[in-house]
Design an enzyme around this catalytic site. Structure first.
Site, PDB file in Angstrom:
ATOM      1  N   LYS A  42       0.971   4.162  -2.850  1.00 21.11           N
ATOM      2  CA  LYS A  42       0.604   5.538  -2.518  1.00 21.11           C
ATOM      3  C   LYS A  42       1.773   6.504  -2.726  1.00 21.11           C
ATOM      4  O   LYS A  42       1.574   7.674  -3.049  1.00 21.11           O
ATOM      5  CB  LYS A  42       0.093   5.609  -1.076  1.00 21.11           C
ATOM      6  CG  LYS A  42      -1.278   4.966  -0.880  1.00 21.11           C
ATOM      7  CD  LYS A  42      -2.340   5.560  -1.811  1.00 21.11           C
ATOM      8  CE  LYS A  42      -3.750   5.136  -1.422  1.00 21.11           C
ATOM      9  NZ  LYS A  42      -4.769   5.666  -2.347  1.00 21.11           N
ATOM     10  N   TYR A  79       0.832  -1.210   0.000  1.00 19.54           N
ATOM     11  CA  TYR A  79       0.000   0.000   0.000  1.00 19.54           C
ATOM     12  C   TYR A  79       0.867   1.259   0.000  1.00 19.54           C
ATOM     13  O   TYR A  79       0.630   2.200  -0.768  1.00 19.54           O
ATOM     14  CB  TYR A  79      -0.904  -0.040   1.232  1.00 19.54           C
ATOM     15  CG  TYR A  79      -1.829   1.129   1.410  1.00 19.54           C
ATOM     16  CD1 TYR A  79      -2.993   1.250   0.657  1.00 19.54           C
ATOM     17  CD2 TYR A  79      -1.558   2.107   2.373  1.00 19.54           C
ATOM     18  CE1 TYR A  79      -3.863   2.319   0.847  1.00 19.54           C
ATOM     19  CE2 TYR A  79      -2.417   3.172   2.572  1.00 19.54           C
ATOM     20  CZ  TYR A  79      -3.573   3.268   1.806  1.00 19.54           C
ATOM     21  OH  TYR A  79      -4.432   4.328   1.997  1.00 19.54           O
TER      22      TYR A  79
END
Length: 270
Positions: free
Chosen positions: A169, A165
């Site tokens: 991001k 993640y």
């Protein structure tokens, strides 16, 4: 005050949570909104709520990771409203694991939804944003368009159990800054919001047992409580507070803001 009257916005992942709050806020300020969700029911509910208040909205249901989705959502947007002014890349979920236990599938899934999908959507939007702007400029018109990408504090400072993640991001931030440089001369502002702990189903107590795409979502309650105590404001943000940051970057208020990352985290990361 209708700051977005006549504008058309696509908000991915807008059947629930931050995306829903952002879509509602954009609609309240006059924008026609394209709602997207994995599931038909929340998308239909969001559309109905906007229309009940006198706004305009349609839904395009499906996964942003589907290679055919960008073309489909653009076509339906243009067919319904004739233009595109605002693109909010919000859809996503988490699939956490410590790195020594993380599978290739887990890592790739986060890249697909948080980074590759926004890239594809921005690329597919080029005729309706970049090319449209070129034509307007040739006619002596100045029309601002906005791209808002949703990142996370995890993409800036990393987070235990979220190598996948956090990497995706962080990539969103690089994508944002590049689009700002490439398309800024066409009056297209591309910025990102980096959220901290926002109170949505993705950050609710994991003990509730909810899933997305067959993956368990949420944060163990003890971890969530510790996280809240590490935030200077001692609480999670609300979806409406998160949506306000998206609205700012999608509105004329940010016409000279480009390539920036707006941190929305209650002071957790400054």
């Amino acid at each position: 005050m209708s700051m977005l009257q006549g504008k058309v916005a696509i908000v991915t992942g807008s059947g629930r949570g931050v995306g829903r709050a952002a879509a509602d806020m954009l609609a309240e300020h006059g924008a026609a909104v394209v709602i997207n969700d994995l599931d038909e029911a929340p998308a239909a509910e969001a559309v109905a709520a906007i229309k009940e208040k006198g706004g305009q909205a349609i839904s395009v249901v499906g996964s942003v990771t589907d290679p055919d989705f960008p073309k489909r959502v653009m076509q339906q947007t243009i067919q319904a409203f004739g233009r595109l002014d605002i693109l909010v890349n919000n859809a996503g979920y988490t699939w956490d694991s410590l790195i020594h236990k993380m599978t290739d599938e887990q890592f790739q899934a986060m890249l697909d939804v948080h980074l590759i999908a926004p890239f594809r959507l921005i690329r597919e939007a080029a005729p309706y944003m970049r090319d449209a702007a070129k034509t307007e400029m040739e006619q002596g018109q100045t029309v601002y368009r906005k791209i808002v990408n949703v990142s996370s504090v995890a993409g800036i400072m990393g987070n235990v159990g979220q190598a996948n993640y956090a990497s995706a991001k962080a990539g969103v931030i690089g994508l944002t800054k590049t689009i700002a440089r490439e398309w800024g001369s066409f009056n297209i502002n591309c910025n990102a919001v980096a959220f901290g702990l926002i109170d949505t189903r993705l950050t609710q107590s994991k003990e509730k047992g909810e899933t997305v795409q067959g993956v368990a979502i949420g944060i163990p309650e003890k971890v969530r409580q510790m996280f809240e105590q590490s935030i200077p404001q001692r609480r999670a943000g609300t979806p409406e507070e998160a949506a306000a940051a998206i609205f700012y970057l999608a509105s004329p208020l940010s016409n000279y803001v480009n390539g920036q990352v707006l941190n929305v985290n209650g002071g957790f990361y400054t």
